[in-house]
Every structure is written in structure tokens, then in C-alpha cells.
Design a protein around this motif. Sequence first.
Motif, mmCIF file in Angstrom:
data_model
loop_
_atom_site.group_PDB
_atom_site.id
_atom_site.type_symbol
_atom_site.label_atom_id
_atom_site.label_comp_id
_atom_site.label_asym_id
_atom_site.label_seq_id
_atom_site.Cartn_x
_atom_site.Cartn_y
_atom_site.Cartn_z
ATOM 1 N N LYS A 184 24.457 -21.229 -3.921
ATOM 2 C CA LYS A 184 25.710 -20.705 -4.463
ATOM 3 C C LYS A 184 25.508 -19.328 -5.091
ATOM 4 O O LYS A 184 24.448 -19.026 -5.626
ATOM 5 C CB LYS A 184 26.233 -21.606 -5.559
ATOM 6 N N GLY A 185 26.553 -18.521 -5.033
ATOM 7 C CA GLY A 185 26.614 -17.379 -5.914
ATOM 8 C C GLY A 185 26.842 -17.852 -7.337
ATOM 9 O O GLY A 185 27.272 -18.985 -7.579
ATOM 10 N N GLY A 186 26.553 -16.985 -8.310
ATOM 11 C CA GLY A 186 26.770 -17.386 -9.684
ATOM 12 C C GLY A 186 26.005 -16.529 -10.661
ATOM 13 O O GLY A 186 25.554 -15.427 -10.328
ATOM 14 N N ASP A 187 25.819 -17.054 -11.863
ATOM 15 C CA ASP A 187 25.145 -16.312 -12.922
ATOM 16 C C ASP A 187 23.892 -17.061 -13.347
ATOM 17 O O ASP A 187 23.387 -17.924 -12.627
ATOM 18 C CB ASP A 187 26.089 -16.088 -14.099
ATOM 19 N N GLY A 188 23.393 -16.736 -14.555
ATOM 20 C CA GLY A 188 22.141 -17.310 -15.013
ATOM 21 C C GLY A 188 22.148 -18.798 -15.242
ATOM 22 O O GLY A 188 21.087 -19.400 -15.434
ATOM 23 N N SER A 189 23.322 -19.420 -15.235
ATOM 24 C CA SER A 189 23.359 -20.875 -15.384
ATOM 25 C C SER A 189 22.649 -21.571 -14.223
ATOM 26 O O SER A 189 22.166 -22.700 -14.374
ATOM 27 C CB SER A 189 24.807 -21.365 -15.492
ATOM 28 N N ARG A 190 22.571 -20.924 -13.076
ATOM 29 C CA ARG A 190 21.829 -21.495 -11.949
ATOM 30 C C ARG A 190 20.347 -21.634 -12.303
ATOM 31 O O ARG A 190 19.692 -22.623 -11.957
ATOM 32 C CB ARG A 190 21.982 -20.613 -10.704
ATOM 33 N N TYR A 191 19.833 -20.623 -12.959
ATOM 34 C CA TYR A 191 18.425 -20.629 -13.378
ATOM 35 C C TYR A 191 18.153 -21.818 -14.301
ATOM 36 O O TYR A 191 17.168 -22.549 -14.124
ATOM 37 C CB TYR A 191 18.124 -19.307 -14.081
ATOM 38 N N ASP A 192 19.019 -22.011 -15.287
ATOM 39 C CA ASP A 192 18.824 -23.107 -16.237
ATOM 40 C C ASP A 192 18.852 -24.461 -15.539
ATOM 41 O O ASP A 192 18.067 -25.360 -15.866
ATOM 42 C CB ASP A 192 19.915 -23.060 -17.316
ATOM 43 N N ALA A 193 19.740 -24.617 -14.551
ATOM 44 C CA ALA A 193 19.845 -25.893 -13.852
ATOM 45 C C ALA A 193 18.597 -26.190 -13.035
ATOM 46 O O ALA A 193 18.094 -27.312 -13.021
ATOM 47 C CB ALA A 193 21.078 -25.896 -12.954
ATOM 48 N N VAL A 194 18.070 -25.169 -12.356
ATOM 49 C CA VAL A 194 16.920 -25.387 -11.479
ATOM 50 C C VAL A 194 15.646 -25.621 -12.268
ATOM 51 O O VAL A 194 14.848 -26.509 -11.956
ATOM 52 C CB VAL A 194 16.750 -24.195 -10.513
#
Length: 394
Positions: free
Chosen positions: A175-185
Motif C-alpha cells: 500500500k501507499g501510505g505514511d510512517g504508520s506502515r513502518y510501525d505495523a511491519v
Amino acid sequence: MGNNWKILGSELNDPDVAKGLENSLNGLIIGEKDYDSVLKGLKYPEFLQKTTAEKAGTYDNQPNPGHEKNDKGHLGDPLFKNLFPEGKQIEKFDLSPNFGTEIEGVQLSELNDAAKNDLALFLETRGLAVFRKQDFRDKGPGFATEFGKYFGPLHIHPVSYSAQGYPEIFTTIRKGGDGSRYDAVFQRKSKDIAWHSDISFEEYPASFSFFVALEAPPSGGDTVFIDLREAYRRLSPSFQKYLETLTVVHSNLYQRKAAEIRGQLLKIKDVSTHEHPLVRTHPVTGEKSLYFSRGFIQKIKGLKSEESDAILSFLEDHVTNNPELQVRASHRGTESGTVIAWDNRFLLHTATSDFLQYATGPRHHFRLTVLGEKPYLAEENKQNESENERPRAY
């Protein structure tokens, strides 16, 4: 180095880990609940088709006997005169002396059969080619599948999304997105890599893969490759000989389990588990390489678990922790029109997640995966190339 071998994905046997995956952005494939919202924002939505209930479990892959004799590389010109014709402005840059080349000035969609034969041989000697400024993605999935089928039957992936009406096209998406992707992974782990050779769990694993960028972050999200020919050459002759006696069990069991946890329907009903030699011979060049597809290896057949784990742990360290064996193929954003092609028979690769802490669009690609031969180890006197006579690609 300790004995730290663990089957990739086996952590999903832990209910807490499996539950966490449901809400995670981890993996190559988005979850079922995200599908509709992600689809609406894509530049190439035709390359994101989920498996319907009517199609689930109805596909299978064809056998590919005799590919070792029919590989298109046998027809290639060793000087690659058709792929790089005299008088045409073509720029080439080697990513390392041993393997990997970046190329501008060759349009894959315009290659005739003779040039495709050269391309096969080029990949079989250089291993990896990164093509820029390609129009491949704009030709549509029908053109893409016909291009891939020239080199052999195309694999139908049991887990992945595909293109509308073309189950042979393997689609990967972040997905596109912001830094919340980093936190989830990275909430539960410190790295997000999965070294593998494409579909090594099949009876007839991949020869070539063509990985086409539809949308890519401006930087990062690259693919890193490892040369398993050089990994084999770096071992002592005595250890090489021992490894040549070993057979490894490959399976997509946990890949399927992860997809099921994400709520995906699978194209192929059964788990695919097959045995392959740990050292294999290339059918065109005759070179030997390790066949160490880290992400799909279960165990070494016939050894006690402690023995198998010790050897696999050593090989993981030897293969994946040496930058002298690696090159990085960059995607360089959507506008670069990048297509990356490689030979799975002696390369490993992994995606990288180094862009997730930044606001970016999606990382959306499709892959054509050509079925090769059953991996085999030829008799010594049938080797076509010695260590000192390896062909150079140009």
C-alpha cells in the motif's frame, strides 16, 4: 555462529503471531479487507485481480519435461549480436564484475525471437539484467503473457493476486501510505527480508523471472540479489562434494498459511512440496551452483534434525551475510519504467522495506515466472564450463 535454523513462516504456528498478521501490513500481498480501497487508487488496476470463490482451487501447473534441452539460451549468440545490435546506442553498466548489468537502449517489447534467445543466454551468464525506460507495462497483460511464454510455460501462483483474466501474472503490492506502515511491519521484528528463488517448492521451479514496475517509491523498495554460483565456488572442494550428495525438501506450506490468515482465496488447492538437489547444474552453461532457496526450505532429506539444521544454518550465514555475493537492483520510482529480469536457477533475491517510514505511493509490480527444468546435478564429465572458463556476457 550458533545453530539458529528456523523454517521461514513456522512462527505462524504461534496463535499470537498469526493473530498479529491479520492486522499487519507485512508480506508481499495486501489483505482481503484492504483490496477494494487499494484498487481504487492504482495507476494500473487491471494488474490487481483477486481470486474469486468460483476460481479458488481450480488451477494447476503443467509439467515441463525436457526443458533442459529446449531452453532458449541454447539458441543464443554468445556475442549477443541480436540483443545488442551493432550501431544501436545502448548503454550497459555492470552492477558487479561477476553478475548483474543495468541496460538502457533496449526495448523488451520490440525484441524478435533471435534477440529473445540472446536475452535468455545473457541472463544465464550475467544472471541479472535491469532494463530502464520500458513500455512493457503499457502493453497490457495479454502482451506480457505472450512475451513470457516464448521462454517456456508460465507459472500460476497459488497465493498471489494476478491480472484480470490472466492467472499466470503474479502481482505484488504494498500500500501507499505514511510512517504508520513502518510501525505495523516492525512492531514484532527487526528485519523484513525473505531470501528465495522463485517457486522452488514446485516440481519444475522457475528459470527466468521478469519483474515489471507499475508503481514504485522514488527510492528504496529495491530488490537485492545473491549469486549462488560464487557461493558454491567459495566452499572447499571436500565440502562441495559432500553438499552434492544432499537433497533438500522445499514447500510453500507457510506461504499458503499466511495468505489464508489474510483472508485470501487460493488458486491451487494443495500444498506443493518437492525435493531438489542442494547443488544443481545449469542446463546451458554447465556451471554448478548451490540451490539454497532460503524461504521455502524445510529440511535436508535423510539427516537427523540437528545435522540438517547445522548445515542449513551454516549455509544461511555463508550465502546471505556476504556482500561480495550481492548486488542491489533499484526500481527508481514509477517514471523509470524499470523491468528486472533474472535467472532463478543460481540467484536468490529479496524485496526491501526501507521506504515504509516515509510517505510514498504504492509499490506495485507484476511478475512473469517461466517454468524451467527439474533441478539436477550432472556428472562431472558433462560440465561445459570450468571455473577458469566461465563465459562473460559481452
